[in-house]
Design a protein around this motif. Structure first.
Motif, mmCIF file in Angstrom:
data_model
loop_
_atom_site.group_PDB
_atom_site.id
_atom_site.type_symbol
_atom_site.label_atom_id
_atom_site.label_comp_id
_atom_site.label_asym_id
_atom_site.label_seq_id
_atom_site.Cartn_x
_atom_site.Cartn_y
_atom_site.Cartn_z
ATOM 1 N N TYR A 1 0.846 -1.176 0.044
ATOM 2 C CA TYR A 1 -0.037 -0.023 -0.004
ATOM 3 C C TYR A 1 0.717 1.303 -0.071
ATOM 4 C CZ TYR A 1 -4.044 -2.811 1.120
ATOM 5 O OH TYR A 1 -4.934 -3.852 1.210
ATOM 6 N N GLN A 2 1.979 1.295 0.787
ATOM 7 C CA GLN A 2 2.707 2.450 0.931
ATOM 8 C C GLN A 2 3.536 2.837 -0.474
ATOM 9 O OE1 GLN A 2 5.482 2.171 4.166
ATOM 10 N NE2 GLN A 2 6.199 4.518 4.025
ATOM 11 N N GLN A 3 4.111 1.726 -1.128
ATOM 12 C CA GLN A 3 4.587 1.844 -2.248
ATOM 13 C C GLN A 3 3.670 2.264 -3.373
ATOM 14 O OE1 GLN A 3 6.270 -2.305 -3.025
ATOM 15 N NE2 GLN A 3 8.030 -1.711 -1.822
ATOM 16 N N ASN A 4 2.459 1.939 -3.343
ATOM 17 C CA ASN A 4 1.430 2.187 -4.224
ATOM 18 C C ASN A 4 1.168 3.652 -4.081
ATOM 19 O OD1 ASN A 4 1.487 -0.226 -5.959
ATOM 20 N ND2 ASN A 4 -0.207 -1.025 -4.639
ATOM 21 N N PHE A 5 0.973 3.989 -2.880
ATOM 22 C CA PHE A 5 0.478 5.297 -2.476
ATOM 23 C C PHE A 5 1.610 6.402 -2.696
ATOM 24 C CE2 PHE A 5 0.035 8.853 0.686
ATOM 25 C CZ PHE A 5 -1.529 9.118 0.428
ATOM 26 N N SER A 6 2.794 6.106 -2.710
ATOM 27 C CA SER A 6 3.999 7.171 -3.057
ATOM 28 C C SER A 6 3.990 7.326 -4.419
ATOM 29 C CB SER A 6 5.312 6.286 -2.499
ATOM 30 O OG SER A 6 5.348 5.201 -3.077
ATOM 31 N N LYS A 7 3.500 6.568 -5.247
ATOM 32 C CA LYS A 7 3.583 6.346 -6.715
ATOM 33 C C LYS A 7 2.361 7.329 -7.203
ATOM 34 C CE LYS A 7 5.956 2.273 -7.479
ATOM 35 N NZ LYS A 7 6.189 0.810 -8.079
ATOM 36 N N GLY A 8 1.406 7.558 -6.208
ATOM 37 C CA GLY A 8 0.271 8.221 -6.612
ATOM 38 C C GLY A 8 -0.991 7.472 -6.882
ATOM 39 N N TYR A 9 -1.022 6.175 -6.370
ATOM 40 C CA TYR A 9 -2.076 5.499 -6.964
ATOM 41 C C TYR A 9 -3.296 5.404 -5.519
ATOM 42 C CZ TYR A 9 0.248 3.353 -10.570
ATOM 43 O OH TYR A 9 0.982 3.189 -12.029
ATOM 44 N N PRO A 10 -4.477 5.521 -5.725
ATOM 45 C CA PRO A 10 -5.255 5.444 -4.529
ATOM 46 C C PRO A 10 -5.491 4.099 -4.051
ATOM 47 C CG PRO A 10 -6.479 6.345 -6.528
ATOM 48 C CD PRO A 10 -5.029 5.594 -7.043
ATOM 49 N N LEU A 11 -5.532 4.421 -2.681
ATOM 50 C CA LEU A 11 -5.534 2.968 -1.773
ATOM 51 C C LEU A 11 -6.956 2.355 -1.842
ATOM 52 C CD1 LEU A 11 -3.752 4.374 1.368
ATOM 53 C CD2 LEU A 11 -2.673 3.201 -0.435
ATOM 54 N N SER A 12 -7.837 2.704 -2.268
ATOM 55 C CA SER A 12 -9.211 2.194 -2.359
ATOM 56 C C SER A 12 -9.907 2.523 -3.549
ATOM 57 C CB SER A 12 -9.869 2.847 -1.148
ATOM 58 O OG SER A 12 -11.426 2.384 -1.113
ATOM 59 N N ALA A 13 -10.931 1.898 -3.911
ATOM 60 C CA ALA A 13 -11.753 2.083 -5.178
ATOM 61 C C ALA A 13 -12.762 3.097 -4.827
ATOM 62 C CB ALA A 13 -12.192 0.691 -5.678
ATOM 63 N N THR A 14 -12.906 3.186 -3.514
ATOM 64 C CA THR A 14 -14.045 4.365 -3.336
ATOM 65 C C THR A 14 -13.554 5.766 -3.686
ATOM 66 O OG1 THR A 14 -14.529 2.869 -1.355
ATOM 67 C CG2 THR A 14 -15.421 5.114 -1.409
ATOM 68 N N THR A 15 -14.473 6.133 -4.336
ATOM 69 C CA THR A 15 -13.926 7.590 -5.006
ATOM 70 C C THR A 15 -14.943 8.791 -4.579
ATOM 71 O OG1 THR A 15 -15.198 7.009 -6.890
ATOM 72 C CG2 THR A 15 -12.994 6.642 -7.018
ATOM 73 N N PRO A 16 -14.301 9.779 -4.656
ATOM 74 C CA PRO A 16 -15.308 11.097 -4.395
ATOM 75 C C PRO A 16 -16.082 11.436 -5.627
ATOM 76 C CG PRO A 16 -13.228 11.624 -4.454
ATOM 77 C CD PRO A 16 -13.064 10.302 -4.593
ATOM 78 N N PHE A 17 -17.165 12.054 -5.352
ATOM 79 C CA PHE A 17 -18.242 12.607 -6.384
ATOM 80 C C PHE A 17 -17.170 13.197 -7.491
ATOM 81 C CE2 PHE A 17 -21.064 15.375 -8.638
ATOM 82 C CZ PHE A 17 -21.981 14.417 -8.890
ATOM 83 N N GLY A 18 -17.363 12.957 -8.879
ATOM 84 C CA GLY A 18 -16.492 13.772 -9.714
ATOM 85 C C GLY A 18 -15.621 12.735 -10.545
ATOM 86 N N TYR A 19 -15.170 11.587 -9.590
ATOM 87 C CA TYR A 19 -13.962 10.585 -10.392
ATOM 88 C C TYR A 19 -14.820 9.256 -10.420
ATOM 89 C CZ TYR A 19 -10.513 13.978 -9.328
ATOM 90 O OH TYR A 19 -9.661 15.243 -9.321
ATOM 91 N N ARG A 20 -14.399 8.551 -11.138
ATOM 92 C CA ARG A 20 -14.272 7.097 -11.349
ATOM 93 C C ARG A 20 -13.271 6.211 -11.280
ATOM 94 N NH1 ARG A 20 -18.527 5.305 -16.007
ATOM 95 N NH2 ARG A 20 -19.696 6.357 -14.458
ATOM 96 N N TYR A 21 -13.136 5.084 -10.486
ATOM 97 C CA TYR A 21 -12.016 4.433 -10.348
ATOM 98 C C TYR A 21 -11.902 3.123 -11.396
ATOM 99 C CZ TYR A 21 -8.677 1.332 -8.333
ATOM 100 O OH TYR A 21 -7.296 0.548 -7.635
#
Length: 466
Positions: free
Chosen positions: A141-161
């Protein structure tokens, strides 16, 4: 005599995995080889780190009622991944003479001392394996997060995962921009919520606030565990606009704090329809500040989830203070005078106690007003009669003078009480139950008595019982 059953238990951690069928087939093959009949297969899709699993609960119930001869699993870690849990399961099975059969640990047994040691070692390895899995997941998770990838598929209104990242949805993004622009023009959460009703799903004031606080819209990811990084997706709101919104929010919060009603019954009143604690709202009209207790759940859902209720804070709190004055004059002051006359030591000398009791009697009989009582009590206290703070829920005898002072301040309801006085009241009152046509206030007092306040509309009649 009823034949005991052979129970197969299979488990996988998440629905994304597909090992249940493999475990079933492996158990059925082994059962056919040794001549066992599998009477029942219980399964779970849940983490092995918890005992709160439906299949496991059913299995242990069958063991407890002496209906099981043996339990067959593919690996012992299918039963659990915590040493304490596996030992508990092993002990339950041993007490009912139930054998645990593991296909991948054929030497497993709990019937001999060596077998029990082996069982504990395998249990420890199962817990170690789980800890290693968690560490590897955290690192991933930490490696993916440092590369700018979201940790969850849950997205705020305005985006789609999609494809491990966030993609802007044009028409939704336009509505997000509109919300931010409206707020920067001076509109509040409630007005924006009503204006965006039907455009944004679940357009409640709370969700509008969450949207305005969500830094994801600026193209950044924020995590309590891993910090803040630039995301690998397109932003919807500029950083400057987001910072401007936060400055406006902070300014409104500071301004609101200056004109906030001193709610005495905060988190004490429950909505009669949904049971949630009523929220507090202050409103300024001219030079006066008014307070109300209202159901936020009803307001946020536009009364779809709850009918809601709104109560004048002043009406309820005046009734509370009147009840406290009656309680003081009839129960506490006489006892306090008696203690002073008998020379019972609390935390001050006899002269100070007598003077204080006389002041309270004068106040309870309306011979002096609240301001005079407050002034004289504080003068007595400043002479050296200190009160030690206590971390207990019930007020102690030594706290009585401070509690009396609070009553004197609260009597007019025009003075903002200090945090100490508010804390005392929170300890003194147990709960408040409200119905649409009456107010019932239950207060547990210093001596354990109970005060009930009942009334209709804006007129409250106080009745008292012990």
């Amino acid at each position: 005599m009823t034949r005991k059953q052979n129970i197969a238990y299979v488990r996988q951690s998440t629905s994304k995995q597909s090992s249940l069928s493999f475990q079933r087939e492996a158990i059925q093959r082994e059962a056919a080889r040794v001549g066992w009949k599998i009477d029942m297969v219980l399964e779970d899709i849940a983490s092995g780190g918890t005992m709160n699993r439906e299949g496991l609960k059913n299995l242990l119930d069958l063991v407890a009622t002496n209906q099981v001869e043996r339990i067959i699993v593919y690996r012992l870690n299918r039963l659990g991944r915590r040493v304490q849990d596996l030992l508990s399961i092993g002990q339950a099975c041993e007490e009912k003479d139930v054998k645990i059969i593991s296909l991948m640990e054929p030497m497993l047994t709990t019937t001999t001392s060596l077998g029990k040691l082996n069982y504990e070692m395998i249990s420890s390895l199962a817990e170690l394996e789980r800890a290693l899995i968690q560490e590897n997941q955290t690192l991933s998770y930490q490696q993916n997060f440092s590369k700018g990838y979201p940790l969850s598929a849950t997205t705020p209104f305005g985006y789609r995962y999609e494809h491990r990242t966030l993609h802007v949805q044009k028409w939704e993004a336009e509505l997000v921009v509109e919300v931010f622009q409206r707020y920067m023009r001076g509109e509040g959460y409630k007005r924006i919520s009503s204006q965006m009703q039907g455009k944004i799903p679940s357009s409640t004031p709370a969700n509008i606030r969450n949207m305005l606080c969500n830094e994801t819209y600026t193209g950044f990811l924020v995590s309590k565990r891993f910090g803040r990084v630039k995301g690998n997706f397109e932003s919807i709101i500029s950083t400057d606009d987001f910072q401007q919104v936060q400055q406006i929010r902070q300014g409104k919060q500071q301004a609101t704090a200056l004109f906030r009603y001193p709610f005495l019954l905060r988190r004490k009143i429950a909505c009669p329809f949904c049971g949630t604690a009523l929220a507090c709202r202050s409103r300024k009209s001219g030079q006066k500040i008014y307070g109300y207790y209202y159901c936020a759940k009803a307001e946020n859902s536009h009364k779809e989830a709850c009918r809601g209720i709104s109560i004048s804070a002043k009406i309820a709190e005046i009734a509370v203070v009147k009840a406290l004055q009656e309680w003081l004059s009839k129960k506490v002051v006489p006892k306090y005078l008696k203690d002073a006359a008998e020379g019972k030591s609390i935390d001050a000398d006899l002269q100070k106690k007598t003077d204080r009791a006389q002041l309270l009697r004068a106040f309870s009989t309306n011979q002096i007003d609240a301001a005079t009582l407050q002034k004289k009590l504080l003068a007595l206290q400043s002479q050296g009669d200190t009160i030690k703070e206590r971390g207990q829920s019930r007020l102690q005898p030594a706290d009585k003078p401070l509690f009396f002072t609070w009553v004197a301040q609260a009597w007019s309801l025009d003075t903002i009480q200090s945090p100490v006085f508010t804390k005392l009241l929170q300890h003194a009152i147990s709960s408040v139950v409200v119905s649409p046509n009456k107010i019932t206030l239950k207060m547990e007092m210093l001596d354990g008595s109970v005060i009930h306040i009942k009334g209709k509309g804006a007129k409250l009649d106080v009745t008292k019982s012990s």
